[in-house]
Design an enzyme around this catalytic site. Sequence first.
Site, mmCIF file in Angstrom:
data_model
loop_
_atom_site.group_PDB
_atom_site.id
_atom_site.type_symbol
_atom_site.label_atom_id
_atom_site.label_comp_id
_atom_site.label_asym_id
_atom_site.label_seq_id
_atom_site.Cartn_x
_atom_site.Cartn_y
_atom_site.Cartn_z
ATOM 1 N N ASN A 9 0.913 -1.132 -0.015
ATOM 2 C CA ASN A 9 -0.112 0.098 -0.069
ATOM 3 C C ASN A 9 0.749 1.241 0.014
ATOM 4 O O ASN A 9 1.694 1.508 1.195
ATOM 5 C CB ASN A 9 -0.794 -0.016 1.310
ATOM 6 C CG ASN A 9 -1.592 1.228 1.225
ATOM 7 O OD1 ASN A 9 -1.945 2.162 0.532
ATOM 8 N ND2 ASN A 9 -2.316 1.341 2.536
ATOM 9 N N LYS A 11 0.169 4.133 -0.345
ATOM 10 C CA LYS A 11 -0.390 5.303 0.289
ATOM 11 C C LYS A 11 -0.195 6.620 -0.586
ATOM 12 O O LYS A 11 -0.013 6.699 -1.667
ATOM 13 C CB LYS A 11 0.159 5.829 1.897
ATOM 14 C CG LYS A 11 -0.061 4.375 2.666
ATOM 15 C CD LYS A 11 0.166 4.526 4.015
ATOM 16 C CE LYS A 11 -0.288 2.920 4.880
ATOM 17 N NZ LYS A 11 0.012 3.181 6.203
ATOM 18 N N HIS A 96 -9.657 1.369 4.964
ATOM 19 C CA HIS A 96 -8.143 1.605 5.565
ATOM 20 C C HIS A 96 -8.462 2.577 6.946
ATOM 21 O O HIS A 96 -9.291 3.403 6.861
ATOM 22 C CB HIS A 96 -7.021 2.219 4.609
ATOM 23 C CG HIS A 96 -5.803 2.075 5.253
ATOM 24 N ND1 HIS A 96 -5.233 2.971 6.042
ATOM 25 C CD2 HIS A 96 -4.767 1.046 5.148
ATOM 26 C CE1 HIS A 96 -4.335 2.454 6.586
ATOM 27 N NE2 HIS A 96 -3.762 1.475 5.719
ATOM 28 N N GLU A 98 -6.826 4.803 7.612
ATOM 29 C CA GLU A 98 -6.705 6.113 7.480
ATOM 30 C C GLU A 98 -7.723 6.904 6.961
ATOM 31 O O GLU A 98 -8.056 8.005 7.029
ATOM 32 C CB GLU A 98 -5.349 6.551 6.576
ATOM 33 C CG GLU A 98 -4.101 6.192 7.535
ATOM 34 C CD GLU A 98 -2.998 5.390 6.823
ATOM 35 O OE1 GLU A 98 -2.980 5.627 5.655
ATOM 36 O OE2 GLU A 98 -1.926 4.910 7.417
ATOM 37 N N GLU A 168 -5.431 -4.558 10.507
ATOM 38 C CA GLU A 168 -4.472 -3.759 10.778
ATOM 39 C C GLU A 168 -4.681 -2.926 11.989
ATOM 40 O O GLU A 168 -5.472 -1.970 12.003
ATOM 41 C CB GLU A 168 -4.496 -2.764 9.619
ATOM 42 C CG GLU A 168 -4.078 -3.388 8.132
ATOM 43 C CD GLU A 168 -3.452 -2.401 7.238
ATOM 44 O OE1 GLU A 168 -2.395 -2.654 6.620
ATOM 45 O OE2 GLU A 168 -4.137 -1.314 7.014
ATOM 46 N N GLY A 174 2.542 2.064 10.564
ATOM 47 C CA GLY A 174 3.733 3.186 10.722
ATOM 48 C C GLY A 174 4.227 3.711 11.905
ATOM 49 O O GLY A 174 4.922 4.575 12.063
ATOM 50 N N SER A 214 3.328 -2.212 10.314
ATOM 51 C CA SER A 214 4.782 -2.345 10.363
ATOM 52 C C SER A 214 5.458 -3.620 9.886
ATOM 53 O O SER A 214 6.231 -4.037 10.846
ATOM 54 C CB SER A 214 5.315 -1.843 11.937
ATOM 55 O OG SER A 214 4.895 -0.546 12.210
HETATM 56 P P1 13P Z 1 2.987 0.321 7.387
HETATM 57 O O1 13P Z 1 3.449 -1.158 7.004
HETATM 58 O O2 13P Z 1 3.958 1.510 7.158
HETATM 59 O O3 13P Z 1 2.837 0.294 9.126
HETATM 60 O O4 13P Z 1 1.507 0.572 6.893
HETATM 61 C C1 13P Z 1 0.733 -0.641 6.915
HETATM 62 C C2 13P Z 1 -0.517 -0.081 6.502
HETATM 63 O O5 13P Z 1 -1.206 0.811 6.819
HETATM 64 C C3 13P Z 1 -0.867 -0.752 5.058
HETATM 65 O O6 13P Z 1 -2.230 -0.453 4.742
#
Ligand code: 13P
Length: 251
Positions: A9, A11, A96, A98, A168, A174, A214
């Site tokens: 992903n 982003k 997601h 976010e 997640e 992150g 992560s």
């Molecule tokens: P990270 O791997 O950067 O923690 O992000 C995970 C994520 O949100 C994947 O959709």
Amino acid sequence: MRKNIIAGNWKLNTTLAEGLELATGLNEVLKGKSPKCDVVIGVPFTHLASIAAAIDTRKIGVAAQNSADKEKGAFTGEVSAAMIASTGAKYVILGHSERRAYYHETPEILQTKVNLALANGLTPIFCIGEVLEEREAGKHFQVVDKQVEASLFELSAEDFAKVVIAYEPVWAIGTGKTATSDQAEEIHAHIRATLAAKFGAKAADDCTILYGGSMNAGNAKDLVSRPNVDGGLIGGASLSVANFLPIIEAF
Ligand code: 13P
């Protein structure tokens, strides 16, 4: 039989030129290899068509990171599931954390998005997961159950079979703080039991449940070795071939 999937992903990262370089670089290194999982990259809308045209999409599936909750019409700035499918993309990441947190996507909106994705032949990668306070209060099982119920339980068994779930935990995204493989296995097994109660044991057993948060070259093997962890949704570590490839090779 459920599939193993490693999905990136990206982003809000990469210009078109950078994205093309990353996608074609991954395409090159995978040419001589037969990964034991499906590989997907979730790229910005602006990159979908160019990347789908530049790589072998039988080897690397292309995903959008969102789609509109409307089919078409006067919704300035939105991108529909049909538009995404027309680029050659086969997947769409939905729900997601976010998007839920920053863009106020509700379970109802997400239900509509899942339905539209399926109606347009896209595989939804549907994300669920609790925030830290919910985990600390021991409410994580309840939270993921609610998220699944609210957006997926109206699906027919036939449509449900096309959905990929990504667990997640928000506290692991992150932050460099990964869930332990015990924590991931425990909640993935719980999610599968919830799915079994609604859609039956076979449908639940066939459902791919990814872990995200992560995940990296160092922890991927341990995570995907667990029976209910069928792969990963990877943010930061999907932004370079050097970091992403070892995760693909964790299977
Ligand atoms: P990270 O791997 O950067 O923690 O992000 C995970 C994520 O949100 C994947 O959709």
